[in-house]
Design a protein around this motif. Structure first.
Motif, PDB file in Angstrom:
ATOM      1  N   VAL A 140      -1.602  36.341  40.798  1.00  0.00           N
ATOM      2  CA  VAL A 140      -3.065  36.977  40.802  1.00  0.00           C
ATOM      3  C   VAL A 140      -3.439  37.896  39.534  1.00  0.00           C
ATOM      4  N   ILE A 141      -2.648  38.779  39.435  1.00  0.00           N
ATOM      5  CA  ILE A 141      -2.766  39.667  38.316  1.00  0.00           C
ATOM      6  C   ILE A 141      -2.846  39.006  36.827  1.00  0.00           C
ATOM      7  N   ASP A 142      -1.789  38.206  36.917  1.00  0.00           N
ATOM      8  CA  ASP A 142      -1.992  37.419  35.370  1.00  0.00           C
ATOM      9  C   ASP A 142      -3.264  36.795  35.372  1.00  0.00           C
ATOM     10  N   SER A 143      -3.650  36.002  36.260  1.00  0.00           N
ATOM     11  CA  SER A 143      -5.027  35.365  36.070  1.00  0.00           C
ATOM     12  C   SER A 143      -6.089  36.103  35.935  1.00  0.00           C
ATOM     13  N   LEU A 144      -6.112  37.341  36.411  1.00  0.00           N
ATOM     14  CA  LEU A 144      -7.213  38.543  36.379  1.00  0.00           C
ATOM     15  C   LEU A 144      -7.118  39.088  34.666  1.00  0.00           C
ATOM     16  N   ILE A 145      -5.947  39.214  34.311  1.00  0.00           N
ATOM     17  CA  ILE A 145      -5.782  39.570  32.840  1.00  0.00           C
ATOM     18  C   ILE A 145      -6.223  38.439  31.783  1.00  0.00           C
ATOM     19  N   LYS A 149      -8.878  39.044  28.839  1.00  0.00           N
ATOM     20  CA  LYS A 149      -8.234  39.388  27.618  1.00  0.00           C
ATOM     21  C   LYS A 149      -9.016  39.167  26.373  1.00  0.00           C
ATOM     22  N   GLY A 150     -10.046  38.273  26.554  1.00  0.00           N
ATOM     23  CA  GLY A 150     -11.038  37.978  25.307  1.00  0.00           C
ATOM     24  C   GLY A 150     -11.992  39.058  25.108  1.00  0.00           C
ATOM     25  N   SER A 151     -12.090  39.981  26.067  1.00  0.00           N
ATOM     26  CA  SER A 151     -13.059  41.256  25.836  1.00  0.00           C
ATOM     27  C   SER A 151     -12.060  42.464  25.450  1.00  0.00           C
ATOM     28  N   PHE A 152     -10.771  42.236  25.184  1.00  0.00           N
ATOM     29  CA  PHE A 152     -10.121  43.538  24.928  1.00  0.00           C
ATOM     30  C   PHE A 152     -10.264  43.792  23.553  1.00  0.00           C
ATOM     31  N   MET A 168      -7.248  49.005  25.468  1.00  0.00           N
ATOM     32  CA  MET A 168      -6.648  47.902  26.502  1.00  0.00           C
ATOM     33  C   MET A 168      -5.821  48.329  27.501  1.00  0.00           C
ATOM     34  N   ARG A 169      -5.344  49.417  27.292  1.00  0.00           N
ATOM     35  CA  ARG A 169      -4.416  50.117  28.621  1.00  0.00           C
ATOM     36  C   ARG A 169      -5.425  50.459  29.682  1.00  0.00           C
ATOM     37  N   ARG A 170      -6.483  51.124  29.210  1.00  0.00           N
ATOM     38  CA  ARG A 170      -7.718  51.642  30.256  1.00  0.00           C
ATOM     39  C   ARG A 170      -8.382  50.276  30.683  1.00  0.00           C
ATOM     40  N   GLU A 171      -8.512  49.250  30.212  1.00  0.00           N
ATOM     41  CA  GLU A 171      -8.892  48.078  30.607  1.00  0.00           C
ATOM     42  C   GLU A 171      -8.015  47.598  31.692  1.00  0.00           C
ATOM     43  N   LEU A 172      -6.874  47.383  31.519  1.00  0.00           N
ATOM     44  CA  LEU A 172      -5.935  46.995  32.322  1.00  0.00           C
ATOM     45  C   LEU A 172      -6.041  47.912  33.777  1.00  0.00           C
ATOM     46  N   GLU A 183      -2.683  53.132  42.522  1.00  0.00           N
ATOM     47  CA  GLU A 183      -1.713  53.942  41.641  1.00  0.00           C
ATOM     48  C   GLU A 183      -0.998  52.701  40.747  1.00  0.00           C
ATOM     49  N   PRO A 184      -1.512  52.293  39.728  1.00  0.00           N
ATOM     50  CA  PRO A 184      -0.982  51.243  38.714  1.00  0.00           C
ATOM     51  C   PRO A 184      -0.225  52.120  37.728  1.00  0.00           C
TER      52      PRO A 184
END
Length: 611
Positions: A140-145, A149-152, A168-172, A183-184
């Protein structure tokens, strides 16, 4: 015989050499700073990285005053700053040198920075190591990324930038915070390939546990009942945690207009790991039940003006508040306005206003007393846009000037107006009072002629403003307004107070207030039914609180509703100064009408931007 303390002697010698070095450094002032070789970045951006500043305009004018002096140590420090800036922007192998060019005056130099950028480092591979609690969560998380990711900022093949990795880290983080993970933890490692001038980025993503909302608590409210806040929020117990949802609901509560401060936050310390729930606190700080404000000012049109505002909440209701405003000026000898506001009337973004009013208007062509009430329903479309419907009924007493005998005017002394308006607007300009980016657009149309109205007309007015940052201290601002009004239902003209006028401090500034409009045989402005204005301003900061403005205004007003003849436009260039204050600028403008027979220079002193 005596003993020598070698350690003490060494320290003394080192301090002596250090002070000698500092004392021996030549001091100089910097007239100008130049850059060569900076193909990727502007000189103005590189100057922001420096501690050395060239002489300001005031320092050049007041040359007898001592200017700031610098040494070679400052130059070396700024060389390091520029190299560090280039490295952060992906130019790891950039070379920077500085050259001091003496001027005629002793101790005065021009500083020349010579830059060899060399090829930047490019991003090659971006790898994600997702350490989820299960394979299902990992997928699920991989699909969200993959969706985002095209907007990173950081993409393979692009120049590597430190800021891009952090963005990119803030976007994730945002992706995880909005999908149940409060709490990621996200870290990254860079692998530089010098021979290819490429870098691989390896990200380790530890999302933690997914949580749902637990108890939703409300605190800080004293007079506003909890159900008023509960009605406004869309959060419900059991929802998947989402930071964006908390922020959106915080805005919704703030839109009630009842609170000085609103905060919605998760109580992560009180999380329940057994049930996977997380409590949320809505904290509010109410505005005072009573508040009183006064103000005074001066303008060439309004002359001395005073105002007083009294605010009361709650006002005959749990979430209702009222604002009573009293004003006095030469143009408005009295203005009494009571505005009762009911927020969240039908939806969380809708507001109902009830507005009884009484005011007197004083113009060269007429004096008018207006007594009436208006009701407005406003619906927010987004954080930037809203639409409204307004109904107004008023009783007017008109006293025309003795010089008004034109048949174009209706001469009723007492009359009623019953009208309905619809409008839509969007405001994406910022910051408030001193916008340097974004735009504003609005459209309003009005029909007067509902039961009880003696005058019948249809009008429309649209306005567009744009603000653009050009370079440090320079802003370009532009505005266009166009309007039209047509008498209907066999009426020959609209009331004089509803017609279009132009000229004045917020209009075409080469003319006095309302001076630019159709006139009668006694040279009195009587207004028109077609209207156009446009302005362009170059706003440049001179000193900390002082700015200069170059502007040109054009515009005119015509009698007929469809008579926008742009060959008749009046042109008015001018200059002005602005003194910055926390609530808007003090403004002084001088303008000249180019194509007018009298050719008189006009002066305007006012408060706030022209547009």
């Amino acid at each position: 015989m005596f003993e020598v303390d070698i350690k003490h002697l060494f320290k003394s010698l080192l301090l002596f050499l250090l002070f000698s070095l500092l004392w021996g450094q030549e001091e100089f002032t910097v007239h100008k700073i130049y850059f060569d070789g900076n193909q990727s970045f502007s000189s103005s951006l590189l100057k922001k990285q420096l501690t050395i500043e060239p002489k300001t305009l005031s320092q050049r004018l007041f040359f007898w005053k001592d200017a700031i002096t610098y040494t070679d140590g400052h130059v070396d420090q700024d060389l390091r700053h520029i190299r560090k800036f280039y490295q952060k922007e992906g130019f790891l192998f950039a070379e920077v040198q500085a050259e001091k060019i003496p001027r005629r005056k002793a101790g005065d130099i021009n500083l020349h920075f010579i830059i060899t950028e060399n090829k930047p480092v490019l991003t090659d591979n971006i790898l994600y190591n997702i350490q989820a609690r299960s394979e299902g969560e990992k997928e699920v998380i991989d699909s969200l990324i993959q969706e985002r990711k095209g907007s990173f900022d950081l993409l393979p093949g692009q120049r590597f930038r430190d800021e891009s990795v952090e963005n990119m880290r803030r976007e994730l983080f945002k992706i995880l915070l909005d999908h149940g993970y409060p709490e990621p933890d996200i870290t990254y490692t860079l692998f530089l390939k010098n021979e290819k001038r490429q870098v691989d980025v390896h990200l380790t993503i530890t999302p933690g546990r997914i949580y749902h909302l637990g108890d939703i608590r409300i605190s800080g409210n004293e007079h506003i009942k909890p159900f008023v806040i509960q009605k406004q929020v869309t959060l419900e117990q059991g929802d998947i945690f989402s930071q964006s949802a908390l922020e959106k609901n915080q805005q919704l509560v703030q839109q009630l207009g009842l609170f000085e401060y609103v905060s919605i936050k998760n109580l992560v310390r009180e999380k329940n790991e057994d049930t996977g729930t997380l409590p949320v606190e809505i904290f509010v700080q109410e505005l005072p039940q009573w508040s009183f404000k006064t103000g005074a000012g001066y303008g060439l049109d309004e002359r001395i003006r005073f105002s007083a505002t009294i605010r009361r909440q709650p006002f005959f209701g749990k979430a209702r508040y009222a604002v009573l405003t009293l004003k006095y000026s030469y143009l408005e000898p009295y203005h009494i306005n009571l505005k009762i506001t009911q927020p969240a009337f039908l939806t969380s973004r809708s507001t109902l206003f009830l507005n009884p009013f009484a005011r007197r208007e004083r113009e060269k062509a007429y004096n008018l007393e207006r007594f009436g009430v208006s009701v407005t329903f406003q619906q927010g479309l987004s954080s930037f846009s809203n639409t409204f419907v307004n109904y107004t009924i008023e009783r007017n007493q008109l006293d025309l000037s003795e010089d008004i005998t034109d048949a174009f005017l209706l001469t009723n002394t007492y009359y009623n107006k019953s009208k309905i308006s619809w409008g839509i607007s969007t405001d994406r300009s910022s910051p408030l009072f001193y916008p340097d980016k974004g735009f504003f657009a609005s459209f309003v149309t009005t029909f007067s002629g509902l039961p009880g109205s003696q005058y019948h007309y249809v009008s429309a007015l649209t306005e567009f403003k744009k603000f653009q940052y050009i370079t440090e201290g320079l802003i370009i601002a532009g505005r266009i307004k166009i309007g039209s009004m047509k008498p209907v239902m066999n009426d020959e003209s609209a009331p004089i107070e509803e017609r279009f006028f132009a000229g004045g401090s917020n209009s075409v500034r080469g003319f006095l207030r309302n001076e630019l409009s159709p006139k009668n045989e006694n040279d009195i402005s009587v207004g028109g039914n077609s209207y156009f204005e446009a302005s362009l301003e170059f706003r440049h900061q001179l000193l900390n609180i002082l700015s200069g403005v170059l502007f040109v205004d054009i515009g005119n007003v015509w009698i007929d509703y469809n008579s926008h003849n742009f060959k008749d436009l009046a042109w008015s260039p001018g200059v002005g100064i602005r003194i910055r204050t926390p609530i808007g600028p003090i403004r002084f403008d001088v303008a000249y009408p180019l194509n007018q027979p009298d050719g008189k220079v006009r002066y305007h002193l006012s408060f706030g931007q022209a547009f």
